[in-house]
Design an enzyme around this catalytic site. Structure first.
Site, mmCIF file in Angstrom:
data_model
loop_
_atom_site.group_PDB
_atom_site.id
_atom_site.type_symbol
_atom_site.label_atom_id
_atom_site.label_comp_id
_atom_site.label_asym_id
_atom_site.label_seq_id
_atom_site.Cartn_x
_atom_site.Cartn_y
_atom_site.Cartn_z
ATOM 1 C CG ASN A 53 -35.296 33.119 -9.607
ATOM 2 O OD1 ASN A 53 -34.507 33.210 -10.549
ATOM 3 N ND2 ASN A 53 -34.904 32.925 -8.366
ATOM 4 C CG HIS B 230 -26.872 36.053 -3.207
ATOM 5 N ND1 HIS B 230 -25.717 35.448 -2.772
ATOM 6 C CD2 HIS B 230 -27.526 35.131 -3.951
ATOM 7 C CE1 HIS B 230 -25.672 34.201 -3.222
ATOM 8 N NE2 HIS B 230 -26.758 33.992 -3.961
ATOM 9 C CG HIS C 30 -27.660 34.801 0.599
ATOM 10 N ND1 HIS C 30 -28.986 35.146 0.486
ATOM 11 C CD2 HIS C 30 -27.476 33.736 -0.207
ATOM 12 C CE1 HIS C 30 -29.575 34.315 -0.362
ATOM 13 N NE2 HIS C 30 -28.678 33.452 -0.805
ATOM 14 N NE ARG D 186 -21.873 29.622 -8.222
ATOM 15 C CZ ARG D 186 -22.867 30.412 -7.847
ATOM 16 N NH1 ARG D 186 -22.626 31.550 -7.208
ATOM 17 N NH2 ARG D 186 -24.108 30.096 -8.127
ATOM 18 C CG MET E 212 -23.969 22.504 6.004
ATOM 19 S SD MET E 212 -22.181 22.266 5.798
ATOM 20 C CE MET E 212 -21.666 23.778 4.987
ATOM 21 C CD GLU F 137 -32.905 35.617 -2.852
ATOM 22 O OE1 GLU F 137 -33.034 34.418 -2.555
ATOM 23 O OE2 GLU F 137 -32.008 36.038 -3.590
HETATM 24 P P1 ADP Z 1 -30.150 28.335 -3.391
HETATM 25 O O1 ADP Z 1 -31.364 29.236 -3.314
HETATM 26 O O2 ADP Z 1 -28.846 29.042 -3.524
HETATM 27 O O3 ADP Z 1 -30.295 27.175 -4.321
HETATM 28 P P2 ADP Z 1 -30.812 27.644 -0.624
HETATM 29 O O4 ADP Z 1 -30.750 28.944 0.050
HETATM 30 O O5 ADP Z 1 -32.128 26.987 -0.805
HETATM 31 O O6 ADP Z 1 -29.999 27.636 -1.985
HETATM 32 O O7 ADP Z 1 -29.850 26.644 0.188
HETATM 33 C C1 ADP Z 1 -29.706 25.305 -0.190
HETATM 34 C C2 ADP Z 1 -28.677 24.663 0.710
HETATM 35 O O8 ADP Z 1 -29.060 24.816 2.088
HETATM 36 C C3 ADP Z 1 -28.565 23.159 0.535
HETATM 37 O O9 ADP Z 1 -27.664 22.831 -0.505
HETATM 38 C C4 ADP Z 1 -28.033 22.691 1.886
HETATM 39 O O10 ADP Z 1 -26.615 22.745 1.885
HETATM 40 C C5 ADP Z 1 -28.517 23.756 2.863
HETATM 41 N N1 ADP Z 1 -29.560 23.270 3.781
HETATM 42 C C6 ADP Z 1 -30.885 23.218 3.581
HETATM 43 N N2 ADP Z 1 -31.513 22.709 4.654
HETATM 44 C C7 ADP Z 1 -30.551 22.435 5.575
HETATM 45 C C8 ADP Z 1 -30.534 21.889 6.905
HETATM 46 N N3 ADP Z 1 -31.666 21.523 7.513
HETATM 47 N N4 ADP Z 1 -29.335 21.774 7.509
HETATM 48 C C9 ADP Z 1 -28.200 22.141 6.911
HETATM 49 N N5 ADP Z 1 -28.150 22.652 5.671
HETATM 50 C C10 ADP Z 1 -29.290 22.811 5.007
#
Ligand code: ADP
Length: 407
Positions: A11, A185, A213, A246, A288, A389
């Site tokens: 990726n 996605h 998602h 975003r 988050m 994925e």
């Molecule tokens: P991407 O693949 O789009 O970079 P992810 O699916 O890995 O993102 O999601 C990342 C986001 O998930 C983080 O920015 C955070 O906001 C959220 N996140 C990860 N772990 C937790 C958790 N334990 N509680 C709340 N939010 C979480």
């Protein structure tokens, strides 16, 4: 000679390469890793071997100039665990490609002509497709004998009816510039909608699912009988839900307003909406977990960011409920969807009339696999379904390379 059963999934982002090596006899992971900050003096390589050998996670910082050097670093890390890319056990390399336009509705074996078409789509995916192309070309140079397979983020959404995929703008202008809603996605939406049907013990062709998602990027989709009929991202991954950085949906006139009144250039507004908006724009944090922590301390900006995020999410649940007519399940996935119980609870709060409810106890539990969080009486199942994925890309890649997946 043994039949090759390994698939490397790449990726490639603009400044990072995420990778996984899987053994498709049981779809198990042999190694996962990440090269980030490519092009900077302090690039980072993090590599975790998972099975066999019992080697530990390794991390190092070194200057990595470009994607070719990044892939070389990946190959070296794998070789240290006896999983080198020169191995005859490697069957194929699967690549995540963000934009496949209208042409690529399925995973596709890469040829020069396929590369040219991915290149032609660069204007509609300027951040992603060039990095994806570089990743493919670099991998080809490394193993020219192997099938390279492109798995497109947009493919799952090509089944959307025109009523959902067209913008209501002048048709000639739209067609001349290939402006329409493509959605992203897709690999995740496809995988999660299928896994949700499995969780319900039903065939995907029988169920209607709303997939949410929610990662750093976030999108919703409405999936009817296994086919996508609507999704929240559009020409680019900017439309739709509130995301980490975003804005998601916004009145397009805001853009002209910023040009005319604030004197901002198109590039500046692009950066504003893609990088300085969403949760980070609203409260300074896009994680988050941090937002939950700040809300706990009574921080009003974090509270408002959370409320705006959830309000948008709820609007989409309602809209997709209407699009589908009948909903069997709502599935939460990705970093926020899988982990943030307060987001899930707030998104369906007050929707009992639609048959939607979350059981507080079930919602608060944690688990590795897919699980239901709705109470037994609820008409619509609410589920947490971890997305995967890379495994899905590996499965599709291996199938196209002629292998049979058992898992
Ligand atoms: P991407 O693949 O789009 O970079 P992810 O699916 O890995 O993102 O999601 C990342 C986001 O998930 C983080 O920015 C955070 O906001 C959220 N996140 C990860 N772990 C937790 C958790 N334990 N509680 C709340 N939010 C979480």
């Amino acid at each position: 000679m043994t039949t090759p059963t390994r698939v490397l999934v790449l990726n490639s982002g603009s400044s990072s390469v995420k990778y996984q090596l899987l053994d498709m006899r049981d779809a198990s992971r042999l190694a996962v890793g990440l090269v980030e900050r490519i092009g900077e003096s302090s690039s980072r390589v993090a590599h975790t071997p998972l099975e066999g050998g019992g080697a530990e996670r390794r991390e190092r910082t070194a200057p990595i100039a470009d994607h070719a050097a990044a892939l070389k670093a990946v190959a070296e890390e794998l070789a240290r665990d006896g999983l080198g890319l020169d191995s005859p056990e490697l069957a194929a390399i699967g690549h995540r490609v963000v934009h496949g336009g209208l042409r690529f509705t399925e995973p596709t074996v890469v040829t020069e002509e396929v590369l040219a078409e991915i290149e032609r789509l660069v204007p509609v995916a300027p951040l992603h497709n060039p990095a994806n192309l570089t990743g493919i070309r670099t991998a080809q140079a490394l193993r020219p004998d192997l099938p390279q397979v492109a798995v497109f983020d947009t493919a799952f959404h090509t089944t959307m009816p025109e009523a959902a995929s067209r913008y209501a703008i002048d048709v000639e202008t739209a067609d001349a510039h290939r402006i329409r809603r493509y959605g992203f996605h897709g690999t995740s939406h496809a995988y999660v909608s299928r896994a949700t049907a499995e969780l319900l013990g039903r065939d995907p062709s029988e169920v209607n699912v709303i997939v949410l998602h929610l990662g750093n990027g976030a999108s919703a989709s409405a999936v009817s009988g296994g086919r996508c009929v609507e999704t929240s991202m559009g020409l680019t991954p900017l439309e739709g839900l509130v995301m980490g950085t975003r804005s998601g949906d916004i009145d397009p006139a805001v853009i002209f307003h910023l040009q005319r009144v604030a004197g901002m250039s198109a590039d500046e507004i692009d950066t504003l909406l893609n990088k300085r908006s969403g949760l980070v724009g609203l409260c300074g944090d896009n994680d988050m977990r941090e937002i939950h922590r700040r809300i706990g301390e009574g921080d009003p900006a974090a509270r408002l960011a959370f409320d705006i995020y959830v309000h948008r999410l709820k609007k989409y649940i309602g809209a997709y409920y209407a699009v589908l007519g009948r909903v069997d399940a709502v599935a939460f996935t990705a970093g926020v969807g899988e982990n943030a119980a307060p987001v899930r609870a707030a998104a369906v709060a007050g929707l009992e009339e639609l048959g939607l409810a979350v059981d507080a106890g079930l919602n608060a539990e944690r688990s590795e696999g897919a699980r239901l969080i709705s109470p037994g009486y609820a008409r619509v199942a609410v589920a947490v379904v971890p997305t995967d994925e890379e495994r899905e890309i590996a499965r599709q890649t291996f199938a196209l390379a002629g292998g049979e997946v058992n898992a």
